[in-house]
Design a protein around this motif. Structure first.
Motif, short mmCIF file in Angstrom:
data_model
loop_
_atom_site.label_atom_id
_atom_site.label_comp_id
_atom_site.label_asym_id
_atom_site.label_seq_id
_atom_site.Cartn_x
_atom_site.Cartn_y
_atom_site.Cartn_z
N THR A 91 8.08 10.47 4.33
CA THR A 91 7.55 11.82 4.52
C THR A 91 6.03 11.84 4.54
N ALA A 92 5.40 11.15 3.59
CA ALA A 92 3.95 11.21 3.45
C ALA A 92 3.18 10.80 4.70
N PRO A 93 3.54 9.71 5.39
CA PRO A 93 2.74 9.32 6.56
C PRO A 93 2.77 10.32 7.71
N ILE A 94 3.84 11.09 7.82
CA ILE A 94 3.94 12.01 8.96
C ILE A 94 3.49 13.42 8.63
N MET A 95 3.23 13.71 7.37
CA MET A 95 2.78 15.05 6.99
C MET A 95 1.46 15.40 7.66
N PHE A 96 0.58 14.40 7.77
CA PHE A 96 -0.76 14.65 8.29
C PHE A 96 -0.90 14.31 9.77
N THR A 97 0.09 13.64 10.34
CA THR A 97 -0.11 13.05 11.66
C THR A 97 0.74 13.64 12.77
N GLY A 98 1.70 14.47 12.47
CA GLY A 98 2.48 15.02 13.56
C GLY A 98 3.73 15.78 13.20
N ALA A 99 4.13 15.76 11.93
CA ALA A 99 5.33 16.49 11.53
C ALA A 99 5.03 17.98 11.44
N ALA A 100 5.83 18.77 12.13
CA ALA A 100 5.61 20.21 12.15
C ALA A 100 6.46 20.90 11.09
N PHE A 101 5.90 21.96 10.50
CA PHE A 101 6.66 22.80 9.57
C PHE A 101 7.87 23.38 10.28
N PHE A 132 -7.58 7.74 12.06
CA PHE A 132 -7.71 6.85 13.22
C PHE A 132 -7.04 7.41 14.47
N PHE A 133 -5.75 7.73 14.37
CA PHE A 133 -5.02 8.16 15.55
C PHE A 133 -5.31 9.61 15.93
N CYS A 134 -5.31 10.48 14.92
CA CYS A 134 -5.48 11.91 15.22
C CYS A 134 -6.92 12.28 15.56
N ILE A 135 -7.89 11.74 14.81
CA ILE A 135 -9.28 12.15 14.96
C ILE A 135 -10.08 11.19 15.83
N LEU A 136 -10.07 9.89 15.46
CA LEU A 136 -10.90 8.94 16.20
C LEU A 136 -10.40 8.74 17.63
N ILE A 143 0.84 -1.20 0.00
CA ILE A 143 0.00 0.00 0.00
C ILE A 143 0.88 1.25 0.00
N PRO A 144 0.57 2.26 -0.81
CA PRO A 144 1.37 3.50 -0.82
C PRO A 144 1.39 4.16 0.55
N SER A 145 2.50 4.79 0.86
CA SER A 145 2.67 5.37 2.20
C SER A 145 1.68 6.50 2.47
N ILE A 146 1.22 7.19 1.42
CA ILE A 146 0.26 8.28 1.63
C ILE A 146 -1.04 7.75 2.20
N VAL A 147 -1.39 6.51 1.85
CA VAL A 147 -2.61 5.90 2.39
C VAL A 147 -2.46 5.68 3.89
N TYR A 148 -1.27 5.27 4.32
CA TYR A 148 -1.02 5.13 5.75
C TYR A 148 -1.14 6.49 6.45
N GLY A 149 -0.70 7.53 5.79
CA GLY A 149 -0.83 8.86 6.37
C GLY A 149 -2.28 9.26 6.58
N SER A 202 0.99 9.98 17.32
CA SER A 202 0.23 9.66 16.11
C SER A 202 1.16 9.35 14.94
N ALA A 203 2.19 10.17 14.75
CA ALA A 203 3.12 9.94 13.65
C ALA A 203 3.89 8.64 13.86
N GLY A 204 4.33 8.37 15.11
CA GLY A 204 5.08 7.15 15.37
C GLY A 204 4.24 5.90 15.17
N LEU A 205 2.99 5.93 15.61
CA LEU A 205 2.11 4.77 15.43
C LEU A 205 1.79 4.56 13.95
N THR A 206 1.65 5.64 13.19
CA THR A 206 1.41 5.51 11.75
C THR A 206 2.60 4.87 11.06
N LEU A 207 3.80 5.32 11.41
CA LEU A 207 5.00 4.70 10.85
C LEU A 207 5.14 3.25 11.31
#
Length: 285
Positions: A206-216, A123-127, A111-117, A136-141
């Protein structure tokens, strides 16, 4: 020379040429990155956080953040992955349910990594309401690495000769004692290899953590699991695409890439050394 020998030599030459081509391409990429980024490497670059719109300073914050993400993801995925492999090899029946489970694990690996993101965001951030955070980012990875660890661990456990299990049973060992004292130590070098490969993939995503916890950008290190975190792959992405002075930060981009590659190669080297020591110790026993 008959035709069979001629074909064999031609195929051998083709394989050698393919190998040399891949090696040349790899060393070409490494040499380009090294020549572009070596000028940015310094004590300040490695020990100072980014500053002045990330055009100055170093990469201490994203470097530590990457290590934090690796630790969290491996703490989640390694125990679950190894236990899943033990169940599939030692306890599961050879039926439709087990075959379906194996197919699902193999499918998850592709599965592409963006789908995991997106999954981690939902799941982790919202639910679960963890929000964008190190957790959230660590569990996604960890979910991303889980199929690799399960596959490598299952292959390693299957490679342990059945005669070792039978010998342990003959000496009166229980099934769990056999698994803990015989099977897992014999399979540990290969399991370690799978874990190393998963660490390499986790460190460079990069893609999985963009939405889950990586800060600019964040001024300090993540002090808890619920803080946002900077990471080297996302930091490079930001510098190359969204920075204020993209051309000015070009040496910093290549320097960060060089450090990230060195980090992954260093972890891989440590794993190779540990695997060699485990193999040597197993043969001496």
């Amino acid at each position: 020379m008959n035709r069979r020998k001629l074909k064999d030599r031609l195929l051998t030459c083709l394989l050698w040429a393919s190998m040399l081509f891949v090696i040349l391409v790899l060393f070409g990429i490494l040499a380009f990155i090294a020549t572009q980024g070596i000028g940015a490497i310094s004590i300040e670059f490695l020990t100072q956080p980014p500053r002045n719109s990330m055009t100055e300073g170093g990469i201490l914050t994203p470097l530590i953040g990457t290590l934090q993400l690796i630790i969290v993801s491996m703490a989640f995925s390694l125990p679950i992955g190894i236990c899943t492999a033990i169940y599939l090899v030692e306890y599961a029946r050879d039926d439709f349910l087990t075959a379906t489970l194996r197919l699902a694990i193999r499918s998850l690996a592709g599965i592409p990594s963006i789908v995991y993101g997106l999954f981690g965001l939902s799941f982790f951030c919202i639910l679960l309401k963890f929000g964008p955070s190190l957790l959230s980012a660590g569990l996604t990875l960890g979910c991303l690495a889980l199929p690799l660890i399960v596959g490598a661990s299952e292959t390693a456990l299957l490679a342990v000769p059945q005669s070792l299990r039978d010998a342990a049973y003959a000496l009166g060992a229980s099934k769990w004692q056999t698994i803990r004292k015989v099977v897992i130590p014999s399979a540990m070098p290969s399991i370690l290899t799978g874990a190393i490969l998963s660490v390499g993939r986790v460190a460079g995503e990069t893609a999985p953590i963009m939405f889950t916890g990586a800060a600019f950008f964040t001024p300090g290190l993540a002090k808890s699991l619920f803080d946002e975190v900077m990471a080297l792959p996302f930091h490079v992405y930001v510098l190359a695409t969204s920075g204020t002075f993209i051309d000015k930060t070009r040496p910093l981009q290549y320097g960060a890439i060089l450090v990230l590659m060195t980090l992954v190669l260093g972890i891989t080297l440590i794993g190779i050394i540990l695997r060699a020591r485990l193999n040597r110790r197993r043969y001496l026993m």
